[in-house]
Design an enzyme around this catalytic site. Structure first.
Site, short mmCIF file in Angstrom:
data_model
loop_
_atom_site.label_atom_id
_atom_site.label_comp_id
_atom_site.label_asym_id
_atom_site.label_seq_id
_atom_site.Cartn_x
_atom_site.Cartn_y
_atom_site.Cartn_z
N LEU A 132 1.70 10.47 -3.57
CA LEU A 132 1.24 9.68 -2.44
C LEU A 132 0.52 10.62 -1.48
CD1 LEU A 132 4.51 7.64 -1.66
CD2 LEU A 132 2.53 6.86 -2.98
N ASP A 133 -0.50 10.11 -0.79
CA ASP A 133 -1.16 10.92 0.24
C ASP A 133 -0.12 11.44 1.23
OD1 ASP A 133 -3.61 10.33 -0.86
OD2 ASP A 133 -4.16 8.83 0.65
N MET A 134 -0.44 12.56 1.84
CA MET A 134 0.46 13.14 2.84
C MET A 134 0.81 12.12 3.94
SD MET A 134 -0.16 16.58 5.08
CE MET A 134 1.10 17.26 6.16
N SER A 135 -0.17 11.32 4.33
CA SER A 135 0.04 10.37 5.43
C SER A 135 0.71 9.08 5.00
CB SER A 135 -1.31 10.04 6.09
OG SER A 135 -1.94 11.20 6.56
N THR A 136 0.79 8.83 3.70
CA THR A 136 1.37 7.60 3.18
C THR A 136 2.88 7.76 2.99
OG1 THR A 136 -0.68 7.11 2.00
CG2 THR A 136 1.28 5.91 1.29
#
Length: 206
Positions: free
Chosen positions: A40-44
């Site tokens: 998952l993206d760092m921000s997700t």
């Protein structure tokens, strides 16, 4: 191992030492053979499955490759969505002059498909369920931007106004369905978002 990843931490370590902290490196302290089946993206935020044996890594990796894994995401996006459901089919490629930002590229892009459904809409924002058919980097973020409704808190694809509407990216991996790498049993995991969900909407029904 199935983890509820918070927004703000990497799924896997980055190339530089300062980006070494991640879900994977933390798990590897106890399970040295742990590997990444997906990310998952760092921000997700949301559900991340981490195989902790070589056998599990091979079996799960194959499921993600063959797109037999069922994934659902939830997000708050900017503005009122007029078309309540649909499919976004736009090819994605890395923007070489603006890494890690991705762009729509009909010449060099890889195919990327997202199904969406709007569950709640107001003039200011809408709550959506997103189903990625493919798994390209930043796919959901870029596709929602191209639809005209960037995800709230998105520092890469949102305007300053949209970034300021949420303390972090309001994108959450809320459901993951895959087959157990040994028994073949269907495993379903759900996790409510860390942000508010509109009244009367339950992801337990998805």
């Amino acid at each position: 191992m199935v983890v509820n990843k918070p927004s703000g931490i990497l799924s896997v370590p980055g190339k530089e030492e300062r980006y070494n902290d991640s879900i994977l490196t933390r798990i590897q302290k106890k399970y040295p053979l742990a590997a990444a089946a997906h990310r998952l993206d760092m921000s997700t935020s949301g559900i991340l499955v981490v195989p902790i044996t070589r056998e599990a890594a091979g079996a799960l990796g194959k499921q993600f490759q063959q797109r037999t894994v069922n994934k659902l995401y939830y997000a708050w996006v900017y503005g009122r969505i007029e078309k309540m459901s649909g499919t976004i089919d736009l090819p994605i490629a890395l923007d070489p002059d603006n890494k890690p930002v991705q762009r729509i590229d009909f010449v060099n892009g890889r195919n990327a498909v997202t199904e969406y459904e709007c569950l709640f809409a107001s003039d200011e924002k809408s709550f959506v369920r997103l189903k990625p058919i493919t798994g390209r980097s930043h796919q959901l973020r870029l596709h929602m931007k191209e639809l005209g409704h960037p995800i709230l808190g998105d520092k890469w694809y949102g305007t300053p106004e949209i970034r300021a509407m949420a303390p972090h990216l309001y994108l959450h991996a809320g459901k993951l369905v895959f087959c157990h790498p040994q028994s073949g049993e269907t495993m379903t995991f759900r996790q409510p978002p860390p942000f508010d969900v509109p009244e009367g909407i339950s992801i337990e029904e998805d």
